[in-house]
Design a protein around this motif. Structure first.
Motif, PDB file in Angstrom:
ATOM      1  N   ILE A   1      18.878  -3.852   0.645  1.00 20.08           N
ATOM      2  CA  ILE A   1      18.486  -3.855  -0.350  1.00 20.08           C
ATOM      3  C   ILE A   1      17.612  -2.161  -0.059  1.00 20.08           C
ATOM      4  O   ILE A   1      16.641  -2.366   1.015  1.00 20.08           O
ATOM      5  N   SER A   2      17.421  -0.979  -0.812  1.00 16.60           N
ATOM      6  CA  SER A   2      16.736   0.111  -0.355  1.00 16.60           C
ATOM      7  C   SER A   2      16.380   0.372  -2.334  1.00 16.60           C
ATOM      8  O   SER A   2      17.182   0.337  -2.685  1.00 16.60           O
ATOM      9  N   ALA A   3      14.884   0.548  -1.960  1.00 10.68           N
ATOM     10  CA  ALA A   3      14.207   0.837  -3.530  1.00 10.68           C
ATOM     11  C   ALA A   3      13.185   1.749  -3.910  1.00 10.68           C
ATOM     12  O   ALA A   3      12.772   1.779  -2.470  1.00 10.68           O
ATOM     13  N   THR A   4      13.542   2.618  -4.315  1.00  7.73           N
ATOM     14  CA  THR A   4      12.408   4.323  -4.634  1.00  7.73           C
ATOM     15  C   THR A   4      12.317   3.744  -6.623  1.00  7.73           C
ATOM     16  O   THR A   4      12.963   3.440  -7.372  1.00  7.73           O
ATOM     17  N   HIS A   5      11.036   3.465  -6.303  1.00  5.39           N
ATOM     18  CA  HIS A   5      10.595   3.671  -7.856  1.00  5.39           C
ATOM     19  C   HIS A   5       9.881   4.861  -8.209  1.00  5.39           C
ATOM     20  O   HIS A   5       8.435   4.911  -7.476  1.00  5.39           O
ATOM     21  N   THR A   6      10.396   4.670  -8.822  1.00  4.55           N
ATOM     22  CA  THR A   6       9.679   6.431  -9.787  1.00  4.55           C
ATOM     23  C   THR A   6       8.691   6.736 -10.729  1.00  4.55           C
ATOM     24  O   THR A   6       8.427   7.810 -10.913  1.00  4.55           O
TER      25      THR A   6
ATOM     26  N   THR B   1      15.508  -2.469 -18.180  1.00  2.00           N
ATOM     27  CA  THR B   1      16.096  -2.567 -18.512  1.00  2.00           C
ATOM     28  C   THR B   1      17.605  -2.211 -16.868  1.00  2.00           C
ATOM     29  O   THR B   1      17.338  -0.674 -16.868  1.00  2.00           O
ATOM     30  N   ALA B   2      18.240  -2.854 -16.870  1.00  2.00           N
ATOM     31  CA  ALA B   2      18.818  -2.176 -15.427  1.00  2.00           C
ATOM     32  C   ALA B   2      20.658  -2.097 -15.417  1.00  2.00           C
ATOM     33  O   ALA B   2      21.083  -2.945 -16.077  1.00  2.00           O
ATOM     34  N   THR B   3      20.514  -0.887 -15.309  1.00  2.00           N
ATOM     35  CA  THR B   3      22.292  -0.845 -15.029  1.00  2.00           C
ATOM     36  C   THR B   3      22.729  -1.054 -13.786  1.00  2.00           C
ATOM     37  O   THR B   3      22.643   0.435 -12.945  1.00  2.00           O
ATOM     38  N   CYS B   4      23.810  -1.603 -13.109  1.00  2.60           N
ATOM     39  CA  CYS B   4      24.602  -1.894 -12.121  1.00  2.60           C
ATOM     40  C   CYS B   4      25.929  -0.879 -12.106  1.00  2.60           C
ATOM     41  O   CYS B   4      26.940  -1.818 -13.187  1.00  2.60           O
ATOM     42  N   SER B   5      26.135  -0.522 -11.421  1.00  2.00           N
ATOM     43  CA  SER B   5      27.561   0.462 -11.094  1.00  2.00           C
ATOM     44  C   SER B   5      27.958   0.238  -9.726  1.00  2.00           C
ATOM     45  O   SER B   5      26.912   0.280  -8.791  1.00  2.00           O
ATOM     46  N   ALA B   6      29.206  -0.212  -9.541  1.00  2.00           N
ATOM     47  CA  ALA B   6      29.510  -0.291  -8.386  1.00  2.00           C
ATOM     48  C   ALA B   6      29.546   1.438  -7.248  1.00  2.00           C
ATOM     49  O   ALA B   6      30.494   2.024  -8.187  1.00  2.00           O
ATOM     50  N   ILE B   7      29.065   1.052  -5.905  1.00  2.00           N
ATOM     51  CA  ILE B   7      29.901   2.269  -5.396  1.00  2.00           C
ATOM     52  C   ILE B   7      30.542   1.962  -4.452  1.00  2.00           C
ATOM     53  O   ILE B   7      32.664   2.945  -4.580  1.00  2.00           O
TER      54      ILE B   7
ATOM     55  N   ALA C   1      24.611   1.068  -6.976  1.00  2.88           N
ATOM     56  CA  ALA C   1      23.847   1.310  -7.677  1.00  2.88           C
ATOM     57  C   ALA C   1      23.464   0.514  -8.579  1.00  2.88           C
ATOM     58  O   ALA C   1      24.143   0.507  -9.359  1.00  2.88           O
ATOM     59  N   VAL C   2      21.428   0.239  -8.807  1.00  2.00           N
ATOM     60  CA  VAL C   2      21.270  -0.378  -9.653  1.00  2.00           C
ATOM     61  C   VAL C   2      20.104   0.617 -10.464  1.00  2.00           C
ATOM     62  O   VAL C   2      18.854   1.137  -8.896  1.00  2.00           O
ATOM     63  N   GLU C   3      20.751   1.619 -11.523  1.00  2.00           N
ATOM     64  CA  GLU C   3      18.971   2.005 -12.599  1.00  2.00           C
ATOM     65  C   GLU C   3      17.885   1.293 -13.322  1.00  2.00           C
ATOM     66  O   GLU C   3      19.130   0.301 -14.131  1.00  2.00           O
ATOM     67  N   ILE C   4      16.918   1.396 -13.053  1.00  2.00           N
ATOM     68  CA  ILE C   4      16.245   1.023 -13.805  1.00  2.00           C
ATOM     69  C   ILE C   4      15.396   1.351 -14.707  1.00  2.00           C
ATOM     70  O   ILE C   4      14.284   2.480 -13.985  1.00  2.00           O
ATOM     71  N   ASP C   5      15.576   1.593 -15.781  1.00  2.00           N
ATOM     72  CA  ASP C   5      14.308   1.778 -17.243  1.00  2.00           C
ATOM     73  C   ASP C   5      13.583   0.978 -18.042  1.00  2.00           C
ATOM     74  O   ASP C   5      13.777   0.286 -17.609  1.00  2.00           O
ATOM     75  N   ASP C   6      12.478   2.244 -18.381  1.00  2.00           N
ATOM     76  CA  ASP C   6      12.313   1.350 -19.570  1.00  2.00           C
ATOM     77  C   ASP C   6      11.707   1.742 -20.499  1.00  2.00           C
ATOM     78  O   ASP C   6      13.609   2.065 -20.639  1.00  2.00           O
ATOM     79  N   GLU C   7      11.657   1.008 -21.609  1.00  2.00           N
ATOM     80  CA  GLU C   7      12.019   0.680 -23.207  1.00  2.00           C
ATOM     81  C   GLU C   7      12.130   2.515 -23.511  1.00  2.00           C
ATOM     82  O   GLU C   7      12.840   2.849 -24.474  1.00  2.00           O
ATOM     83  N   ALA C   8      11.292   3.324 -23.261  1.00  2.00           N
ATOM     84  CA  ALA C   8      11.329   4.158 -23.520  1.00  2.00           C
ATOM     85  C   ALA C   8      12.137   5.478 -23.449  1.00  2.00           C
ATOM     86  O   ALA C   8      12.767   6.559 -22.947  1.00  2.00           O
ATOM     87  N   GLY C   9      13.506   4.594 -21.839  1.00  2.00           N
ATOM     88  CA  GLY C   9      14.479   5.170 -21.100  1.00  2.00           C
ATOM     89  C   GLY C   9      14.056   5.917 -20.158  1.00  2.00           C
ATOM     90  O   GLY C   9      14.950   6.450 -19.207  1.00  2.00           O
ATOM     91  N   GLN C  10      13.094   6.094 -19.475  1.00  2.00           N
ATOM     92  CA  GLN C  10      12.787   6.363 -18.190  1.00  2.00           C
ATOM     93  C   GLN C  10      12.707   6.198 -16.947  1.00  2.00           C
ATOM     94  O   GLN C  10      12.725   4.666 -16.819  1.00  2.00           O
ATOM     95  N   ARG C  11      13.091   6.705 -16.027  1.00  2.00           N
ATOM     96  CA  ARG C  11      13.471   5.681 -15.168  1.00  2.00           C
ATOM     97  C   ARG C  11      12.533   5.362 -14.390  1.00  2.00           C
ATOM     98  O   ARG C  11      11.327   6.157 -13.919  1.00  2.00           O
ATOM     99  N   VAL C  12      12.182   4.237 -14.250  1.00  2.00           N
ATOM    100  CA  VAL C  12      11.235   3.577 -13.544  1.00  2.00           C
ATOM    101  C   VAL C  12      11.904   3.325 -11.663  1.00  2.00           C
ATOM    102  O   VAL C  12      10.519   2.997 -10.816  1.00  2.00           O
ATOM    103  N   SER C  13      12.845   2.624 -11.042  1.00  2.29           N
ATOM    104  CA  SER C  13      12.801   2.486 -10.329  1.00  2.29           C
ATOM    105  C   SER C  13      14.730   2.723 -10.118  1.00  2.29           C
ATOM    106  O   SER C  13      15.590   3.055 -11.165  1.00  2.29           O
ATOM    107  N   THR C  14      14.825   2.817  -8.874  1.00  5.45           N
ATOM    108  CA  THR C  14      16.396   2.671  -8.412  1.00  5.45           C
ATOM    109  C   THR C  14      16.805   2.648  -7.135  1.00  5.45           C
ATOM    110  O   THR C  14      16.091   2.617  -6.156  1.00  5.45           O
ATOM    111  N   ALA C  15      17.659   1.106  -7.266  1.00  7.56           N
ATOM    112  CA  ALA C  15      17.516   0.855  -6.275  1.00  7.56           C
ATOM    113  C   ALA C  15      19.331   0.886  -5.283  1.00  7.56           C
ATOM    114  O   ALA C  15      20.504   0.815  -6.486  1.00  7.56           O
ATOM    115  N   ARG C  16      19.920   0.850  -3.704  1.00  3.88           N
ATOM    116  CA  ARG C  16      20.934   0.464  -3.558  1.00  3.88           C
ATOM    117  C   ARG C  16      21.024  -0.768  -2.596  1.00  3.88           C
ATOM    118  O   ARG C  16      20.310  -0.831  -2.159  1.00  3.88           O
ATOM    119  N   VAL C  17      22.161  -1.686  -3.923  1.00  2.74           N
ATOM    120  CA  VAL C  17      22.348  -3.269  -2.775  1.00  2.74           C
ATOM    121  C   VAL C  17      23.195  -3.302  -2.326  1.00  2.74           C
ATOM    122  O   VAL C  17      24.819  -2.917  -3.311  1.00  2.74           O
TER     123      VAL C  17
END
Length: 132
Positions: free
Chosen positions: A79-84, A93-99, A109-125
């Motif tokens: 797992i590699s994650a960047t908290h932005t 909310t995490a949205t996971c898409s197959a690569i 690829a997993v993109e995690i957003d806050d309630e305002a829709g702002q990206r707070v973290s992106t991970a590759r698993v």
């Protein structure tokens, strides 16, 4: 194994339950889950990066199990994650898409957003698929 079949509680690990992860949708190529910020904060008051990573790996591993099929399982390999961003309240909310969905490896690829829709973290698993 999909939450749509009502078997989610038998799949969740103890840590996943403690973090309050809730699944919205799970399939081999796309999955969505939410998690509360409350109870998952670090000492600065914002969401803990380790909680983001746990959410990402849980969601990707469950999607990979769906891909693996009956009699097979998925195990997290990398797992590699960047908290932005930073969030201190509400849910993420995490949205996971197959690569890549292979016979022995599945990558997401997993993109995690806050309630305002702002990206707070992106991970590759990366998960390895093997017989159960």
């Amino acid at each position: 194994m999909s939450p749509n079949t009502g078997q989610v509680q038998t799949i969740l690990g103890e840590l996943d339950e403690r973090l309050g992860i809730e699944f919205v949708r799970v399939s081999a190529d796309h999955a969505v889950a939410t998690m509360p910020v409350a109870g998952n904060r670090q000492i600065t008051g914002s969401m803990h990066g380790g909680a983001y990573c746990t959410l990402a790996e849980t969601l990707a591993s469950l999607a990979a199990c769906e891909h693996a099929g009956d009699g097979r399982t998925a195990v997290g390999l990398d797992i590699s994650a960047t908290h932005t961003g930073r969030t201190a309240a509400g849910r993420v909310t995490a949205t996971c898409s197959a690569i890549r969905l292979g016979k022995t490896v599945a990558v997401y690829a997993v993109e995690i957003d806050d309630e305002a829709g702002q990206r707070v973290s992106t991970a590759r698993v990366t998960t390895i698929l093997r017989d159960a």
